[in-house]
Design a protein around this motif. Sequence first.
Motif, PDB file in Angstrom:
ATOM      1  N   TYR A  61      45.065  28.450  41.356  1.00 51.44           N
ATOM      2  CA  TYR A  61      44.361  29.436  40.536  1.00 51.44           C
ATOM      3  C   TYR A  61      45.064  30.779  40.649  1.00 51.44           C
ATOM      4  O   TYR A  61      45.892  30.997  41.533  1.00 51.44           O
ATOM      5  CB  TYR A  61      42.880  29.572  40.940  1.00 51.44           C
ATOM      6  N   ALA A  62      44.725  31.674  39.722  1.00 51.58           N
ATOM      7  CA  ALA A  62      45.271  33.035  39.731  1.00 51.58           C
ATOM      8  C   ALA A  62      44.129  34.009  39.969  1.00 51.58           C
ATOM      9  O   ALA A  62      43.039  33.844  39.412  1.00 51.58           O
ATOM     10  CB  ALA A  62      45.965  33.339  38.421  1.00 51.58           C
ATOM     11  N   LEU A  63      44.370  35.008  40.804  1.00 54.65           N
ATOM     12  CA  LEU A  63      43.408  36.083  40.991  1.00 54.65           C
ATOM     13  C   LEU A  63      43.667  37.118  39.909  1.00 54.65           C
ATOM     14  O   LEU A  63      44.818  37.485  39.660  1.00 54.65           O
ATOM     15  CB  LEU A  63      43.557  36.718  42.372  1.00 54.65           C
ATOM     16  N   GLU A  72      49.129  43.871  48.675  1.00 53.24           N
ATOM     17  CA  GLU A  72      48.903  42.968  49.809  1.00 53.24           C
ATOM     18  C   GLU A  72      47.913  41.887  49.419  1.00 53.24           C
ATOM     19  O   GLU A  72      46.942  42.139  48.718  1.00 53.24           O
ATOM     20  CB  GLU A  72      48.353  43.747  50.997  1.00 53.24           C
ATOM     21  N   VAL A  73      48.175  40.675  49.873  1.00 49.47           N
ATOM     22  CA  VAL A  73      47.239  39.565  49.738  1.00 49.47           C
ATOM     23  C   VAL A  73      47.201  38.861  51.092  1.00 49.47           C
ATOM     24  O   VAL A  73      48.241  38.579  51.677  1.00 49.47           O
ATOM     25  CB  VAL A  73      47.624  38.603  48.585  1.00 49.47           C
ATOM     26  N   LEU A  74      45.980  38.662  51.617  1.00 46.69           N
ATOM     27  CA  LEU A  74      45.829  38.080  52.946  1.00 46.69           C
ATOM     28  C   LEU A  74      44.619  37.157  53.004  1.00 46.69           C
ATOM     29  O   LEU A  74      43.579  37.467  52.420  1.00 46.69           O
ATOM     30  CB  LEU A  74      45.624  39.168  54.005  1.00 46.69           C
ATOM     31  N   PHE A  75      44.744  36.057  53.729  1.00 47.09           N
ATOM     32  CA  PHE A  75      43.628  35.170  53.989  1.00 47.09           C
ATOM     33  C   PHE A  75      42.850  35.686  55.194  1.00 47.09           C
ATOM     34  O   PHE A  75      43.439  36.254  56.122  1.00 47.09           O
ATOM     35  CB  PHE A  75      44.120  33.746  54.288  1.00 47.09           C
ATOM     36  N   SER A  76      41.529  35.456  55.210  1.00 45.94           N
ATOM     37  CA  SER A  76      40.718  35.783  56.381  1.00 45.94           C
ATOM     38  C   SER A  76      41.099  34.830  57.514  1.00 45.94           C
ATOM     39  O   SER A  76      41.660  33.755  57.267  1.00 45.94           O
ATOM     40  CB  SER A  76      39.225  35.655  56.051  1.00 45.94           C
ATOM     41  N   PRO A  77      40.795  35.192  58.760  1.00 42.17           N
ATOM     42  CA  PRO A  77      41.159  34.332  59.891  1.00 42.17           C
ATOM     43  C   PRO A  77      40.607  32.904  59.798  1.00 42.17           C
ATOM     44  O   PRO A  77      41.249  31.966  60.256  1.00 42.17           O
ATOM     45  CB  PRO A  77      40.585  35.065  61.108  1.00 42.17           C
ATOM     46  N   ASP A  78      39.423  32.742  59.179  1.00 41.99           N
ATOM     47  CA  ASP A  78      38.863  31.392  59.042  1.00 41.99           C
ATOM     48  C   ASP A  78      39.293  30.710  57.746  1.00 41.99           C
ATOM     49  O   ASP A  78      38.955  29.558  57.502  1.00 41.99           O
ATOM     50  CB  ASP A  78      37.341  31.411  59.168  1.00 41.99           C
ATOM     51  N   LEU A  82      39.905  35.526  50.666  1.00 42.99           N
ATOM     52  CA  LEU A  82      41.239  36.007  50.342  1.00 42.99           C
ATOM     53  C   LEU A  82      41.106  37.441  49.856  1.00 42.99           C
ATOM     54  O   LEU A  82      40.335  37.717  48.925  1.00 42.99           O
ATOM     55  CB  LEU A  82      41.849  35.125  49.251  1.00 42.99           C
ATOM     56  N   ALA A  83      41.790  38.377  50.497  1.00 43.62           N
ATOM     57  CA  ALA A  83      41.724  39.793  50.127  1.00 43.62           C
ATOM     58  C   ALA A  83      42.948  40.169  49.309  1.00 43.62           C
ATOM     59  O   ALA A  83      44.065  39.784  49.644  1.00 43.62           O
ATOM     60  CB  ALA A  83      41.649  40.663  51.375  1.00 43.62           C
ATOM     61  N   LEU A  84      42.720  40.914  48.237  1.00 42.62           N
ATOM     62  CA  LEU A  84      43.796  41.433  47.392  1.00 42.62           C
ATOM     63  C   LEU A  84      43.632  42.937  47.335  1.00 42.62           C
ATOM     64  O   LEU A  84      42.570  43.435  46.951  1.00 42.62           O
ATOM     65  CB  LEU A  84      43.713  40.821  45.990  1.00 42.62           C
ATOM     66  N   ALA A  85      44.656  43.685  47.749  1.00 42.10           N
ATOM     67  CA  ALA A  85      44.588  45.138  47.808  1.00 42.10           C
ATOM     68  C   ALA A  85      45.598  45.759  46.858  1.00 42.10           C
ATOM     69  O   ALA A  85      46.696  45.245  46.675  1.00 42.10           O
ATOM     70  CB  ALA A  85      44.869  45.620  49.230  1.00 42.10           C
ATOM     71  N   ALA A  86      45.203  46.898  46.263  1.00 34.97           N
ATOM     72  CA  ALA A  86      46.065  47.631  45.328  1.00 34.97           C
ATOM     73  C   ALA A  86      46.451  48.979  45.922  1.00 34.97           C
ATOM     74  O   ALA A  86      45.763  49.517  46.793  1.00 34.97           O
ATOM     75  CB  ALA A  86      45.356  47.836  43.995  1.00 34.97           C
ATOM     76  N   ARG A  87      47.528  49.515  45.407  1.00 31.76           N
ATOM     77  CA  ARG A  87      48.026  50.818  45.857  1.00 31.76           C
ATOM     78  C   ARG A  87      46.994  51.924  45.649  1.00 31.76           C
ATOM     79  O   ARG A  87      46.946  52.898  46.383  1.00 31.76           O
ATOM     80  CB  ARG A  87      49.328  51.152  45.133  1.00 31.76           C
ATOM     81  N   THR A  90      41.907  50.029  45.741  1.00 33.93           N
ATOM     82  CA  THR A  90      40.996  48.953  45.377  1.00 33.93           C
ATOM     83  C   THR A  90      41.262  47.728  46.254  1.00 33.93           C
ATOM     84  O   THR A  90      42.406  47.361  46.477  1.00 33.93           O
ATOM     85  CB  THR A  90      41.181  48.554  43.896  1.00 33.93           C
ATOM     86  N   VAL A  91      40.186  47.121  46.733  1.00 33.81           N
ATOM     87  CA  VAL A  91      40.280  45.882  47.500  1.00 33.81           C
ATOM     88  C   VAL A  91      39.263  44.915  46.914  1.00 33.81           C
ATOM     89  O   VAL A  91      38.103  45.269  46.699  1.00 33.81           O
ATOM     90  CB  VAL A  91      39.972  46.097  48.999  1.00 33.81           C
ATOM     91  N   ARG A  92      39.704  43.693  46.642  1.00 34.90           N
ATOM     92  CA  ARG A  92      38.802  42.652  46.172  1.00 34.90           C
ATOM     93  C   ARG A  92      38.849  41.490  47.148  1.00 34.90           C
ATOM     94  O   ARG A  92      39.926  41.097  47.593  1.00 34.90           O
ATOM     95  CB  ARG A  92      39.186  42.177  44.773  1.00 34.90           C
TER      96      ARG A  92
END
Length: 108
Positions: A61-63, A72-78, A82-87, A90-92
């Motif tokens: 899929y696409a975010l 930045e795109v990062l998975f949570s430890p568990d 999935l976090a997507l951050a912008a310059r 904004t964080v989703r």
Amino acid sequence: MGRHGQCVGCSYRTTGEVVRTFSHETAFTGNPSYSPDSKHLAIIDGKGATVFDAHSGDMLYALPALAGEAIEVLFSPDGSRLALAARDGTVRIHDSANGGLYLNSRQA
């Protein structure tokens, strides 16, 4: 892991042999992120991100794109989020299973 515009290749660290290539119609930017179980790979592609099955190379899929450039795109430890951050601050936060939106936040 190497990036070349619209293609990302994963290779063995010891031999350099490419074992999987991920491609997309949009150029990849930023650093890729593996899920904790190594089953998924998320890669920034401009203002959004694309999530792939790390073993088959299939796009899952696409975010959706952010208003600003994704940095930045990062998975949570568990691995459940999935976090997507912008310059622009904004964080989703998305459900990593299907990309569903959990939280949309903008830093003031």
